[in-house]
Design a protein around this motif. Structure first.
Motif, PDB file in Angstrom:
ATOM      1  N   ALA B 388       6.371  33.070   1.208  1.00 38.42           N
ATOM      2  CA  ALA B 388       7.569  33.889   1.374  1.00 38.42           C
ATOM      3  C   ALA B 388       7.428  35.153   0.537  1.00 38.42           C
ATOM      4  CB  ALA B 388       8.809  33.118   0.947  1.00 38.42           C
ATOM      5  N   LEU B 389       7.834  36.269   1.113  1.00 36.70           N
ATOM      6  CA  LEU B 389       7.931  37.521   0.367  1.00 36.70           C
ATOM      7  C   LEU B 389       9.418  37.840   0.239  1.00 36.70           C
ATOM      8  CD1 LEU B 389       5.222  37.820   2.371  1.00 36.70           C
ATOM      9  CD2 LEU B 389       5.010  39.900   1.046  1.00 36.70           C
ATOM     10  N   LEU B 390       9.731  38.646  -0.759  1.00 31.50           N
ATOM     11  CA  LEU B 390      11.142  38.936  -1.024  1.00 31.50           C
ATOM     12  C   LEU B 390      11.466  40.369  -0.614  1.00 31.50           C
ATOM     13  CD1 LEU B 390      11.346  37.256  -4.547  1.00 31.50           C
ATOM     14  CD2 LEU B 390      11.814  36.230  -2.311  1.00 31.50           C
ATOM     15  N   LEU B 399      17.349  40.797  -1.228  1.00 32.40           N
ATOM     16  CA  LEU B 399      18.244  40.844  -0.068  1.00 32.40           C
ATOM     17  C   LEU B 399      17.976  39.693   0.886  1.00 32.40           C
ATOM     18  CD1 LEU B 399      17.805  44.661   0.640  1.00 32.40           C
ATOM     19  CD2 LEU B 399      19.658  43.566  -0.640  1.00 32.40           C
ATOM     20  N   GLU B 400      16.726  39.257   0.916  1.00 29.20           N
ATOM     21  CA  GLU B 400      16.346  38.281   1.931  1.00 29.20           C
ATOM     22  C   GLU B 400      15.000  37.670   1.524  1.00 29.20           C
ATOM     23  OE1 GLU B 400      17.613  37.275   5.997  1.00 29.20           O
ATOM     24  OE2 GLU B 400      17.891  39.378   5.456  1.00 29.20           O
ATOM     25  N   THR B 401      14.838  36.394   1.861  1.00 23.30           N
ATOM     26  CA  THR B 401      13.539  35.743   1.675  1.00 23.30           C
ATOM     27  C   THR B 401      12.826  35.746   3.017  1.00 23.30           C
ATOM     28  OG1 THR B 401      14.349  34.354  -0.114  1.00 23.30           O
ATOM     29  CG2 THR B 401      12.422  33.571   1.066  1.00 23.30           C
ATOM     30  N   LEU B 402      11.672  36.369   3.072  1.00 22.80           N
ATOM     31  CA  LEU B 402      10.958  36.500   4.345  1.00 22.80           C
ATOM     32  C   LEU B 402       9.815  35.490   4.400  1.00 22.80           C
ATOM     33  CD1 LEU B 402      10.678  40.402   4.557  1.00 22.80           C
ATOM     34  CD2 LEU B 402      12.564  38.924   5.287  1.00 22.80           C
ATOM     35  N   GLU B 403       9.987  34.468   5.210  1.00 23.81           N
ATOM     36  CA  GLU B 403       8.929  33.463   5.320  1.00 23.81           C
ATOM     37  C   GLU B 403       7.767  33.990   6.149  1.00 23.81           C
ATOM     38  OE1 GLU B 403       9.828  29.463   6.388  1.00 23.81           O
ATOM     39  OE2 GLU B 403      11.811  29.571   5.499  1.00 23.81           O
TER      40      GLU B 403
END
Lengths: 406, 406
Positions: B388-390, B399-403
């Motif tokens: 995951a990138l943030l 703002l969001e966790t990007l899997e």
């Protein structure tokens, strides 16, 4: 994310049938496979080595970050599992590991919060980490004493030009003195990683560092209640660590702990060379019977043979380490059958993100759709390319899907 | 595996509080962050470029393998998403992508089974892959016609000493002739990747390859019903691809498709250099307004300052690409405050699995616990180190966790 709920296949080397066999093309290639017999051999061999030496084994878990493997290592007799971060410690504990040696500094509020949470959740687990500065020691003590917790720590000894660690015995002793006045910390021993010493012939330097460490341990003994932990050794110098520390003067109640990691799958590259040298100099390893063997392989498929002496296979930097030699072919299959032509007639000469380039030497006959099996060098950076590796038998039947946690 | 059921934190840069801010140490460091404004800028800029040129954009998805980013690219107007494998195609489709350009050969029974399954499950998705040999074409046709499916394909054109692809127009034409008799395949156009041309000044070679491809497309036109797809261009030569192909004679109903990937986060290394050169030679890019900006950063913490001119931070090869330059500091924070000393006084000089070594030049004052923000080079191999990138704003609020799906 919604995409995972409806995921058709769970990872990139997905099994497309039950009772999947890799050579039968039942698995999406490329795939990273671990040969079960070789893995078991390596787990047993290193445990027998530690037992023969009378030292404790704390395999470095960062290599595989594979809970199933942690469990096998612990069941075989490992005293602890080594990790490099709070996240890795959490995976070890969730996997059922009962002693976690974080051979690294613990920094940052969130990482400390995670460790505090782990210490609450897993009260039967012995967690230790390393400290090499008064600044870090004070921060840790303040944080953990505020949680009514006490953090078990090792002082790290380093070398000039190296990585972390106190550079002198004086620094280490001054740090121990500080720590003795900090309510949130409990000193348990001394840690080093001799693998940072490189160069033409680092053995004399490695030995000198180890002797210094033993002498320092004697001076630190009075700061440690109960057992004194003295730990070092990656996969290259573990015999030398045993030689020096077993003979040296050290604290009365001293546990020597070695921490090889890459032995677990070994390789046919840098660690094969290191182990060959170790076998040549170490009688204990020689007399033990057997040896480490390469357990991690990449299986890929030829997707193009665009020139007479050139073929392209479908693995790349997204699938394999490439920092210590490229994966090289060790076996060649066509429609499930092992071909007789020697794998040495094919050489991996280049790698891109999703492709590897093969040079075909005289005698090599390669077709689109052929399966090639590759040995690897430096297992750590191959493991972390895979959400799952496949445990296989000698016929490449898939026995188990081993999830990783990077 | 049981360990996932009771996982305490879902990935290594876990958020330890709600409303997490990275500079406030609410996130386990190291972390890979994407700056939202920069990402949006890049998505828009490249779409505007393609629109200004009148070509279609198929961003290469293998760079990020991040469903949320695929969705943003599609919403911004991307005609397709490019992928490198059947697994990657599955992720694109599950993410809602409506056209998937697999710019690679599809080989192996399991990979074909996966694509067949996807074609059934996502009948509204246009999936294409590449073919460069009669052997592969025949295998694909046999497989897909047995499923009562037809596979849409592009012929791949390559270069001597390069990667996949037919080496001559004659080979490509002979392949097209074969394909026209195969019931399981439908030819849709021609694909190449000019990025395999390297060397001192590859531009003339790139231009020659593109001209050859346009001429070949004219010869292939009669094998293609409806629109002819002509596609090339990574993140380095997309202007040249447009220049040559827009002016060249080509099939009457021809769609030119460019496929940059790394533009999405850009970098401050190899792609910054490439883009600077492009801006210097391409009037369209210059007149467009704005430019690509670096969107991907690593945030790490100083864990040790063992020598006056040496500090160690807690990211390593497990967290970052290192094949095209090491991540370099761009900002330095202490207790949430940006320090004034220039980041250039600190240089990353070495990297190990879990650590990076910093050289401190005169003027650099670094303490244990300081946060350093690093720019990156070659985004692809940084993305694949993270589950995951943030996504963050300019103040590093998460703002969001990007899997990701590697």
């Amino acid at each position: 994310m919604k995409y995972q709920e409806s995921n058709l296949v769970p990872h990139k080397s997905a099994l497309m049938s039950t009772a999947a066999n890799i050579l039968n093309e039942d698995v999406c290639l490329p795939a990273a496979v671990i040969k079960k017999a070789a893995l078991e051999n390596n787990i047993q061999w290193m445990q027998r080595y530690a037992d023969a030496r009378g030292v404790s084994l704390a395999p470095h878990g960062k290599t595989t970050m594979t809970p199933w493997i942690f469990q096998q290592q612990q069941q075989a007799g490992a005293w602890a599992v080594g990790v490099g971060s709070a996240w890795q410690a959490s995976i070890a504990m969730v996997s059922g590991v009962k002693r976690v040696l974080m051979v690294n500094q613990l920094v940052g509020k969130a990482n400390m919060q995670l460790v505090a949470k782990l210490k609450n959740e897993y009260q039967d687990v012995d967690y230790l980490c390393c400290v090499d500065s008064v600044a870090n020691a004070k921060t840790l003590s303040a944080f953990f004493s505020a949680q009514n917790q006490r953090l078990d720590i090792l002082i790290e000894l380093g070398v000039p030009g190296g990585r972390c660690g106190c550079r002198t015995a004086e620094q280490a002793l001054a740090l121990a003195e500080e720590i003795s006045g900090l309510p949130g910390l409990r000193l348990r021993g001394l840690e080093l990683y001799e693998g940072v010493l490189h160069g033409e012939n680092p053995q004399p330097e490695v030995e000198a560092l180890l002797r210094d460490a033993a002498a320092l341990a004697c001076q630190l003994e009075r700061y440690v209640e109960g057992e004194f932990i003295l730990t070092g050794a990656g996969s290259v110098w573990y015999d030398v660590v045993c030689n020096i520390w077993l003979e040296a003067n050290k604290p009365a109640n001293c546990r020597v702990v070695i921490r090889p990691g890459c032995y677990i799958t070994h390789d046919k590259g840098i660690y094969q060379e290191a182990q060959d040298e170790l076998m040549a100099r170490d009688k204990v390893a020689c007399d033990l019977g057997g040896d480490l063997v390469s357990a991690l392989e990449l299986v890929a498929m030829v997707q193009s043979v665009p020139e007479n002496d050139r073929a392209i296979v479908n693995f790349g930097k997204r699938d394999s380490a490439f920092d210590a030699g490229l994966p090289q072919p060790v076996a060649h299959y066509r429609q499930g059958k092992l071909l007789k032509q020697p794998a040495e007639t094919i050489e991996t000469t280049g790698i891109m993100d999703q492709h590897a380039m093969l040079k075909l030497k005289p005698g090599a006959e390669v077709q689109v759709g052929d399966i090639l099996v590759f040995s690897t060098s430096h297992p750590c950076l191959t493991f972390d390319k895979w959400k799952a590796l496949l445990l296989v038998d000698e016929e490449y039947n898939v026995l188990e899907t081993l999830e990783t946690a990077f």
